[in-house]
Motif scaffolding. Structure first.
Motif, PDB file in Angstrom:
ATOM      1  N   ALA A   8      51.846  31.682  63.463  1.00 52.83           N
ATOM      2  CA  ALA A   8      51.629  30.393  64.109  1.00 52.83           C
ATOM      3  C   ALA A   8      50.312  29.838  63.591  1.00 52.83           C
ATOM      4  N   LEU A   9      50.182  28.536  63.594  1.00 54.21           N
ATOM      5  CA  LEU A   9      48.926  27.916  63.166  1.00 54.21           C
ATOM      6  C   LEU A   9      48.578  26.768  64.091  1.00 54.21           C
ATOM      7  N   ARG A  10      47.292  26.456  64.096  1.00 49.71           N
ATOM      8  CA  ARG A  10      46.763  25.297  64.814  1.00 49.71           C
ATOM      9  C   ARG A  10      46.039  24.423  63.819  1.00 49.71           C
ATOM     10  N   ALA A  11      46.388  23.138  63.777  1.00 48.42           N
ATOM     11  CA  ALA A  11      45.748  22.205  62.861  1.00 48.42           C
ATOM     12  C   ALA A  11      45.308  20.960  63.616  1.00 48.42           C
ATOM     13  N   VAL A  12      44.222  20.362  63.146  1.00 49.24           N
ATOM     14  CA  VAL A  12      43.738  19.095  63.691  1.00 49.24           C
ATOM     15  C   VAL A  12      44.033  18.014  62.659  1.00 49.24           C
ATOM     16  N   VAL A  13      44.931  17.097  63.009  1.00 49.11           N
ATOM     17  CA  VAL A  13      45.370  16.047  62.093  1.00 49.11           C
ATOM     18  C   VAL A  13      44.638  14.750  62.427  1.00 49.11           C
ATOM     19  N   ALA A  14      44.098  14.114  61.408  1.00 45.60           N
ATOM     20  CA  ALA A  14      43.405  12.836  61.593  1.00 45.60           C
ATOM     21  C   ALA A  14      44.437  11.716  61.567  1.00 45.60           C
ATOM     22  N   ALA A  15      45.135  11.530  62.684  1.00 44.69           N
ATOM     23  CA  ALA A  15      46.144  10.485  62.802  1.00 44.69           C
ATOM     24  C   ALA A  15      45.471   9.115  62.915  1.00 44.69           C
ATOM     25  N   PRO A  16      46.206   8.037  62.654  1.00 44.53           N
ATOM     26  CA  PRO A  16      45.573   6.699  62.626  1.00 44.53           C
ATOM     27  C   PRO A  16      44.849   6.312  63.906  1.00 44.53           C
ATOM     28  N   ARG A  17      45.301   6.796  65.065  1.00 48.09           N
ATOM     29  CA  ARG A  17      44.666   6.394  66.323  1.00 48.09           C
ATOM     30  C   ARG A  17      43.841   7.514  66.952  1.00 48.09           C
ATOM     31  N   GLY A  18      43.510   8.507  66.159  1.00 47.36           N
ATOM     32  CA  GLY A  18      42.680   9.582  66.674  1.00 47.36           C
ATOM     33  C   GLY A  18      43.255  10.947  66.364  1.00 47.36           C
ATOM     34  N   ASP A  19      42.443  11.959  66.556  1.00 48.08           N
ATOM     35  CA  ASP A  19      42.865  13.321  66.223  1.00 48.08           C
ATOM     36  C   ASP A  19      44.036  13.781  67.090  1.00 48.08           C
TER      37      ASP A  19
ATOM     38  N   PRO B 177      42.927  16.898  74.033  1.00 53.46           N
ATOM     39  CA  PRO B 177      43.627  15.986  74.968  1.00 53.46           C
ATOM     40  C   PRO B 177      45.020  15.609  74.498  1.00 53.46           C
ATOM     41  N   ARG B 178      45.230  15.608  73.169  1.00 53.42           N
ATOM     42  CA  ARG B 178      46.546  15.275  72.609  1.00 53.42           C
ATOM     43  C   ARG B 178      47.012  16.463  71.767  1.00 53.42           C
ATOM     44  N   LEU B 179      48.176  16.995  72.123  1.00 53.03           N
ATOM     45  CA  LEU B 179      48.603  18.242  71.507  1.00 53.03           C
ATOM     46  C   LEU B 179      50.125  18.261  71.388  1.00 53.03           C
ATOM     47  N   VAL B 180      50.607  18.776  70.259  1.00 51.83           N
ATOM     48  CA  VAL B 180      52.044  18.913  70.019  1.00 51.83           C
ATOM     49  C   VAL B 180      52.317  20.330  69.539  1.00 51.83           C
ATOM     50  N   VAL B 181      53.381  20.926  70.056  1.00 53.36           N
ATOM     51  CA  VAL B 181      53.853  22.228  69.584  1.00 53.36           C
ATOM     52  C   VAL B 181      55.196  22.017  68.891  1.00 53.36           C
ATOM     53  N   LEU B 182      55.263  22.408  67.629  1.00 57.68           N
ATOM     54  CA  LEU B 182      56.493  22.320  66.846  1.00 57.68           C
ATOM     55  C   LEU B 182      56.929  23.730  66.493  1.00 57.68           C
ATOM     56  N   GLY B 183      58.199  24.068  66.711  1.00 53.07           N
ATOM     57  CA  GLY B 183      58.572  25.389  66.237  1.00 53.07           C
ATOM     58  C   GLY B 183      59.846  25.962  66.801  1.00 53.07           C
ATOM     59  N   ASP B 184      60.155  27.129  66.232  1.00 59.01           N
ATOM     60  CA  ASP B 184      61.274  27.947  66.685  1.00 59.01           C
ATOM     61  C   ASP B 184      60.701  28.950  67.679  1.00 59.01           C
TER      62      ASP B 184
ATOM     63  N   TRP C  91      48.702  12.495  56.759  1.00 59.00           N
ATOM     64  CA  TRP C  91      47.306  12.197  57.037  1.00 59.00           C
ATOM     65  C   TRP C  91      46.451  13.442  56.846  1.00 59.00           C
ATOM     66  N   PRO C  92      45.140  13.254  56.661  1.00 57.00           N
ATOM     67  CA  PRO C  92      44.260  14.409  56.431  1.00 57.00           C
ATOM     68  C   PRO C  92      44.313  15.421  57.575  1.00 57.00           C
ATOM     69  N   ILE C  93      44.207  16.679  57.210  1.00 59.28           N
ATOM     70  CA  ILE C  93      44.104  17.766  58.179  1.00 59.28           C
ATOM     71  C   ILE C  93      42.650  18.212  58.195  1.00 59.28           C
ATOM     72  N   ARG C  94      41.981  17.987  59.311  1.00 55.26           N
ATOM     73  CA  ARG C  94      40.552  18.264  59.387  1.00 55.26           C
ATOM     74  C   ARG C  94      40.260  19.761  59.334  1.00 55.26           C
ATOM     75  N   GLU C  95      41.067  20.528  60.019  1.00 60.03           N
ATOM     76  CA  GLU C  95      40.855  21.977  60.050  1.00 60.03           C
ATOM     77  C   GLU C  95      42.154  22.663  60.432  1.00 60.03           C
ATOM     78  N   SER C  96      42.269  23.924  60.095  1.00 56.53           N
ATOM     79  CA  SER C  96      43.446  24.695  60.496  1.00 56.53           C
ATOM     80  C   SER C  96      43.072  26.169  60.541  1.00 56.53           C
ATOM     81  N   ARG C  97      43.815  26.905  61.365  1.00 59.46           N
ATOM     82  CA  ARG C  97      43.595  28.344  61.474  1.00 59.46           C
ATOM     83  C   ARG C  97      44.863  28.999  62.006  1.00 59.46           C
ATOM     84  N   GLY C  98      44.963  30.301  61.779  1.00 59.61           N
ATOM     85  CA  GLY C  98      46.081  31.038  62.330  1.00 59.61           C
ATOM     86  C   GLY C  98      45.920  31.253  63.824  1.00 59.61           C
ATOM     87  N   VAL C  99      47.045  31.443  64.502  1.00 56.68           N
ATOM     88  CA  VAL C  99      47.063  31.696  65.942  1.00 56.68           C
ATOM     89  C   VAL C  99      47.747  33.037  66.181  1.00 56.68           C
ATOM     90  N   ASP C 100      47.056  33.912  66.885  1.00 57.35           N
ATOM     91  CA  ASP C 100      47.593  35.243  67.176  1.00 57.35           C
ATOM     92  C   ASP C 100      48.544  35.162  68.364  1.00 57.35           C
TER      93      ASP C 100
END
Length: 312
Positions: free
Chosen positions: A185-196, A232-239, A168-177
């Motif tokens: 690390a990065l933070r992205a806002v994904v336009a998922a079918p039921r909301g960001d 309000p909705r957030l996921v962290v993926l990573g090592d 799905w589209p990624i509305r915005e993204s940026r690096g995370v210090d």
């Protein structure tokens, strides 16, 4: 008649031999129950915390030793660490209480391994598992990874050696210090079918025996970033280079839920891939309901992938 136990007869000798097993069982129970009391000097406490689930392997070994010595006292003593281990970790093996219904979003995270000879095969296996969002770490060959993923995942965000591929589209993204001196690390806002949905893809500082300070600092920085994030909705993926049983993981535990703990079964170990003994790879979340969580053995990486499904 002389009591054999007093005179050093066979039964008495068995009981004395059983004392060592009983003492070891008591020490194991104390370590399981009080592992957080081990001083975290040069990362020793973190190491003990991380391997504590494996200490349960000592229970059958001690039970075998007690049986060989035919010592009832030792067998009774071995029950103590068994009960402590079950109280701490037995719930991980119960059927997960995941929410009913299909997942709205399925996510996966994979450390590719720097120098992976065939990263396309690794990410292809992750994609074949049906993830909608794939977070990757140690990406050092964008061309081959992109060639394997871009058709099915046309939206991408990347910073340094971490990346997110999305259906799905990624509305915005940026690096995370996270305090490494460069963004891993990065933070992205994904336009998922039921909301960001806000997605962090993270590779925290490495941890080695006696050298965990950098990892600890990066984990604290990640926790601060998540705490300050209003999503309000957030996921962290990573090592994250640490297990959820590690005491330094506590700041994230207070902020986020662990998908494996909530919707998986077993410990979900991911490293080393051939015979995993710990879980540095995670899917953490808030504001969502997990429907499933698991681990995927992929080719050519030294980490297994972690997966989860969510609905909202």
């Amino acid at each position: 008649m002389v009591d054999e136990r007093v005179a050093g007869g066979p039964e008495g000798r068995r009981d004395r031999r059983g004392l060592l097993v009983a003492a070891l069982a008591g020490a194991l129970a104390a370590l399981l129950a009080g592992h957080r009391a081990v001083p975290n000097v040069h990362g020793l406490g973190s190491l003990v915390d991380s391997v504590t689930p494996l200490l349960g392997l000592g229970v059958p070994l001690l039970a075998l030793a007690a049986a060989l010595r035919r010592s009832r006292r030792a067998l009774l003593a071995v029950a103590l660490p068994a009960v402590v281990w079950l109280a701490l970790y037995g719930g991980a093996w119960l059927p997960p209480a995941a929410a009913a219904g299909p997942a709205v979003v399925r996510v996966a995270s994979q450390n590719l391994r720097a120098g992976n000879p065939d990263p396309a095969a690794t990410v292809g296996a992750v994609a074949d598992a049906g993830a909608d969002l794939i977070g990757l770490q140690e990406v050092d060959d964008d061309d081959r990874v992109g060639a394997a993923l871009d058709r099915r995942y046309p939206h991408r965000a990347a910073v340094s050696t971490v990346g997110l591929w999305s259906r799905w589209p990624i509305r915005e993204s940026r690096g995370v210090d996270t305090g490494l001196g460069w963004d891993r690390a990065l933070r992205a806002v994904v336009a998922a079918p039921r909301g960001d949905l806000v997605v962090y893809v993270v590779h925290l500082g490495s941890a080695r025996a006696g050298q965990t300070a950098t990892r600890d600092e990066t984990l604290t920085a990640l926790a601060a970033a998540v705490r300050a994030d209003p999503a309000p909705r957030l996921v962290v993926l990573g090592d994250l280079n640490t297990a959820s049983t590690d005491r330094v993981f506590a700041p994230l535990v207070r902020l986020l839920h662990d998908a494996q703990a909530e919707a998986g079964q077993g410990f979900g170990f991911t490293w080393p891939a051939q015979l995993p003994v710990t879980r540095p790879d995670h899917v953490l979340y808030r504001g969502l309901t997990p429907t499933a969580a698991g681990v995927l053995h992929t080719p050519d990486s030294d980490h297994r992938a972690v997966t989860a499904g969510f609905r909202w």
